[in-house]
Design a protein around this motif. Structure first.
Motif, short mmCIF file in Angstrom:
data_model
loop_
_atom_site.label_atom_id
_atom_site.label_comp_id
_atom_site.label_asym_id
_atom_site.label_seq_id
_atom_site.Cartn_x
_atom_site.Cartn_y
_atom_site.Cartn_z
N UNK A 43 -73.88 -3.99 -31.02
CA UNK A 43 -74.70 -2.82 -30.72
C UNK A 43 -76.18 -3.12 -30.89
N UNK A 44 -76.98 -2.44 -30.10
CA UNK A 44 -78.44 -2.47 -30.24
C UNK A 44 -78.92 -1.02 -30.22
N UNK A 45 -80.19 -0.84 -30.35
CA UNK A 45 -80.80 0.48 -30.25
C UNK A 45 -81.49 0.60 -28.90
N UNK A 73 -82.56 7.49 -27.56
CA UNK A 73 -82.67 8.14 -28.86
C UNK A 73 -82.46 7.05 -29.91
N UNK A 74 -83.42 6.85 -30.80
CA UNK A 74 -83.35 5.73 -31.76
C UNK A 74 -82.18 5.84 -32.74
N UNK A 94 -83.67 -1.67 -21.76
CA UNK A 94 -84.51 -2.30 -22.77
C UNK A 94 -84.04 -1.75 -24.10
N UNK A 95 -83.78 -2.65 -25.05
CA UNK A 95 -83.25 -2.23 -26.35
C UNK A 95 -83.89 -3.03 -27.47
N UNK A 96 -83.66 -2.57 -28.68
CA UNK A 96 -84.11 -3.29 -29.87
C UNK A 96 -82.89 -3.73 -30.64
N UNK A 97 -82.84 -5.02 -30.97
CA UNK A 97 -81.73 -5.55 -31.75
C UNK A 97 -82.21 -5.74 -33.18
#
Length: 127
Positions: A43-45, A73-74, A94-97
């Motif tokens: 999973x990522x954000x 949604x973060x 686009x995501x944040x890991x």
């Protein structure tokens, strides 16, 4: 007899034609694609989801090239893409890991004949 046969033939053709489902990607339907950005399966954000209708090839990173843009949604590990029709889409995210503390991006073509409900789709993302 010929008129009756012709009538039944026309009715059969009309029913068959109307039963054919024509899928046209767009955002005026009742299907929700739930897009999960996955980095090496984890999973990522999600930060942003970009959707191009009637596309199976990557349209690029310019947000103006897409038909639908949704901010994530973060607190979630997915982005819901609501009100879609059956059809062909290209979904880019686009995501944040948090595991590597970096932005990851990626996308895939996605086709569906579903017209209602929710469909979960994993979107592979990478550095």
């Amino acid at each position: 007899m010929k008129k009756t046969l012709l009538f039944f033939l026309l009715v059969t053709v009309a029913i068959t034609y109307s039963a054919c489902k024509k899928c046209k990607a767009g955002d005026d339907g009742t299907l929700t694609i739930v897009a999960f950005p996955r980095h090496h399966g984890a999973d990522t954000k999600p930060l942003w989801a970009y959707v191009k209708f009637d596309a199976q090839e990557f349209p690029g990173t310019d947000s103006n090239s897409y038909d639908l843009v949704i901010k994530g949604d973060s607190t979630e590990n997915h982005i819901e893409l609501p009100n879609l029709n059956c059809g062909n889409y290209f979904i880019y995210e686009i995501a944040y890991d948090p595991a590597i503390q970096a932005i990851v991006t990626g996308g895939i073509p996605y086709s569906t004949e579903e017209t209602i409900g929710e469909v979960n789709v994993d979107i592979p993302v990478t550095e």
